[in-house]
Design a protein around this motif. Structure first.
Motif, short mmCIF file in Angstrom:
data_model
loop_
_atom_site.label_atom_id
_atom_site.label_comp_id
_atom_site.label_asym_id
_atom_site.label_seq_id
_atom_site.Cartn_x
_atom_site.Cartn_y
_atom_site.Cartn_z
N HIS A 1 0.82 -1.22 0.00
CA HIS A 1 0.00 0.00 0.00
C HIS A 1 0.85 1.27 0.00
CE1 HIS A 1 -3.21 -2.79 0.79
NE2 HIS A 1 -2.72 -3.11 1.97
N LEU A 2 1.94 1.26 -0.75
CA LEU A 2 2.75 2.47 -0.86
C LEU A 2 2.05 3.48 -1.76
CD1 LEU A 2 6.45 1.23 -1.27
CD2 LEU A 2 5.52 2.59 0.60
N PRO A 3 1.93 4.72 -1.33
CA PRO A 3 1.34 5.74 -2.21
C PRO A 3 2.33 6.14 -3.31
CG PRO A 3 2.08 6.75 -0.17
CD PRO A 3 2.29 5.26 -0.01
N THR A 4 1.80 6.60 -4.42
CA THR A 4 2.63 7.13 -5.50
C THR A 4 2.25 8.58 -5.75
OG1 THR A 4 1.12 6.43 -7.25
CG2 THR A 4 2.83 4.86 -6.57
N TYR B 1 7.67 7.17 -6.05
CA TYR B 1 7.31 6.62 -4.74
C TYR B 1 7.82 7.47 -3.59
CZ TYR B 1 5.27 2.43 -6.72
OH TYR B 1 4.43 1.55 -7.38
N PHE B 2 8.39 8.63 -3.90
CA PHE B 2 8.86 9.55 -2.86
C PHE B 2 8.36 10.95 -3.18
CE2 PHE B 2 12.05 6.19 -2.83
CZ PHE B 2 12.26 5.98 -1.47
N MET C 1 13.91 7.21 -7.26
CA MET C 1 12.66 7.95 -7.11
C MET C 1 11.46 7.12 -7.54
SD MET C 1 13.26 10.93 -5.74
CE MET C 1 11.65 11.69 -6.03
N ALA C 2 11.65 6.24 -8.51
CA ALA C 2 10.57 5.38 -8.99
C ALA C 2 10.33 4.18 -8.10
CB ALA C 2 10.86 4.93 -10.42
N GLY C 3 11.11 4.06 -7.01
CA GLY C 3 10.88 2.99 -6.06
C GLY C 3 11.69 1.73 -6.29
N TYR C 4 12.53 1.72 -7.33
CA TYR C 4 13.39 0.56 -7.54
C TYR C 4 14.52 0.57 -6.52
CZ TYR C 4 10.90 0.03 -11.93
OH TYR C 4 9.91 -0.14 -12.87
N THR C 5 14.98 -0.59 -6.15
CA THR C 5 16.00 -0.71 -5.12
C THR C 5 16.79 -1.99 -5.36
OG1 THR C 5 16.39 -0.78 -2.72
CG2 THR C 5 14.41 -1.88 -3.52
#
Length: 488
Positions: free
Chosen positions: A32-35, A86-87, A403-407
């Motif tokens: 449930h991460l907001p974008t 995602y940030f 920034m796009a949430g990739y890690t």
């Protein structure tokens, strides 16, 4: 399409043999991460770009040369800005760390991460970790802003300092968590990227919303998958200057030999490319290609032949070449440095002495040998124009990915397109010169040196490359499938 569980590598398969080796995403372990809309859509600099967001399904093929009946093969997720991030910019607290040895371009990468975060995404809080991984344990941090990093790309080294070793995963992640850092940019070689992979796994285990992005760094160009490492072009350019100096010395005196030792612990790319760029080299010795000193067809015989023909000679040797030839009294034990690299003896000094001894005592021939070791001069220079551009692309691609949430990824060009590559692919092997490939053949043609290879050596090299090469009667190598990456 099928996909494996989050704990295993993210492998996506499709039709016609398509395989995507995907990278982790924060949403894999945090639900449930907001974008948020990407701030780039309101950035005046990007307003004229026809399509500035990368499609979520865009991938980059690992192999670009294929046959019509071959499967589509392995792909990686294409780097670049996404439409949703995602940030929120005000919530980002990023940090940058540089580890391992020096390399041209480190400061450029630092600068462009800071400027990319600030100018593209409006991020104001960026922290420099001073002194490599060890810096996470201390209070020695440096606030980084576009103003403070404005001119650092004109300097060599790293403004953040560096160190080898010092990797205590728990302490590092504790520091990240305590400081409220949620984006970590790690610049370093294979050992550093292995450490980054462990840091990511600990962050995922704790369920932290922290993106970990790696920027691969090695002056030797020995990181696999990517086209080349940043700083490599600068290193080759500076190495060529050392070769020119050796050539001037050698041609200015009777039976002059200019011997240049270049970087290349396990891979001889700098020596090979600097030799090809120079055209003044008579012999290039690298770790991947065995050679011997004495007897018919050996190095000593070749040196004597060239001196009689030309009156001078230039030899380039990579630091990892010929280590098996060092006597037991000189050979180091299994000692390692703090990064886990085996400590090597100075093959340049050793082979210089062997050449001098051979011609003074056995051949009764006067030679004048000049030995040049430009290693630290090369490592310490600022990056050249092409590396500056390359470092900018690497840094911005890493910022877009985080920034796009990739890690848990490292970034680099694959067949000319920047991609996000899982850490395990970077860490699973080492890129080496293929001595049964056409690029090495070009070098042998340029220097006119013998290959020093026996039929047994060729067979063993072919076996390592898993390619059915055949040694022809004329001594040349043929293969059913050649490596086309460097063939043109």
């Amino acid at each position: 399409m099928g996909q494996e569980s989050d704990s295993a590598p993210k492998i996506v398969t499709g039709e016609f043999g398509y395989t995507l080796e995907d990278v982790p995403h924060l949403s894999d372990y945090i639900s449930h991460l907001p974008t948020y809309p990407n701030p780039l859509q309101d950035n005046p600099a990007y307003s004229a770009v026809r399509q500035y967001f990368v499609d979520l399904d865009d991938t980059v093929a690992q192999k670009i040369v294929v046959h019509k009946d071959m499967p589509r093969g392995t792909h990686f997720r294409r780097a670049g800005p996404r439409q949703r991030v995602y940030f929120e910019s005000d919530d980002v607290h990023a940090c940058i760390v540089t580890c391992g040895g020096l390399c041209p371009g480190l400061n450029t990468v630092i600068r462009e991460i800071v400027c990319g975060l600030h100018h593209m995404y409006g991020v104001k809080r960026v922290l420099g970790i001073n002194g490599g991984y060890r810096g996470f344990y201390s209070k020695n941090t440096i606030p980084l802003t576009p103003n403070t990093v404005n001119d650092i790309h004109k300097r060599g080294g790293t403004v953040l300092g560096t160190s080898r070793g010092g990797h205590d995963t728990k302490k590092i992640v504790d520091s990240i968590q305590d400081r409220g850092i949620n984006q970590v940019y790690i610049i370093g070689g294979d050992g550093t990227q292995k450490g980054a992979a462990v840091i990511f796994e600990e962050i995922r285990r704790r369920g932290l919303k922290v993106a970990v992005a790696g920027i691969p760094k090695t002056i030797d160009n020995d990181i696999p998958v990517i086209d080349k490492s940043f700083g490599f072009d600068s290193a080759v350019e500076e190495a060529e200057r050392a070769i020119t100096a050796a050539h001037v010395e050698a041609t200015s005196i009777e039976n002059g030999i200019g011997l240049v030792k270049l970087m290349g612990r396990y891979s001889g790319f700098i020596a090979m490319y600097a030799t090809l760029a120079s055209r003044d080299v008579d012999c290039c010795l690298i770790p991947e290609s065995p050679f011997y000193l004495e007897g018919p067809g050996g190095l000593f015989e070749y040196i004597e032949k060239r001196l009689k023909e030309n009156g001078h000679m230039v030899i380039v040797i990579a630091e990892g070449a010929g280590q098996e030839l060092l006597s037991d009294s000189l050979r180091s034990t299994n000692q390692q440095d703090a990064s886990g690299n085996k400590l090597l003896q100075d093959v340049g000094l050793w082979i210089s002495q062997r050449i001098k001894d051979h011609f003074s005592k056995q051949r009764k021939m006067t030679i004048n040998l000049k030995y040049i070791d430009p290693t630290y001069m090369i490592r310490a220079i600022p990056s050249n124009a092409s590396d500056n551009v390359y470092c900018t692309l690497l840094a911005q691609s890493a910022v877009h990915g985080a920034m796009a949430g990739y890690t848990g990824f490292t970034v680099g060009p694959v067949n000319g397109r920047h991609a996000y590559i899982p850490f395990y692919r970077i860490n699973e092997s080492r890129n080496k010169v293929v001595i049964t490939d056409r690029m090495w053949a070009r070098l042998l043609s340029s220097t006119n040196q013998p290959s020093f290879l026996s039929a047994k050596d060729v067979a063993e090299a072919s076996k390592r490359e898993k390619t059915p090469y055949v040694l022809l009667d004329n001594g040349f190598v043929d293969g059913k499938y050649m490596n086309e990456d460097v063939a043109c």
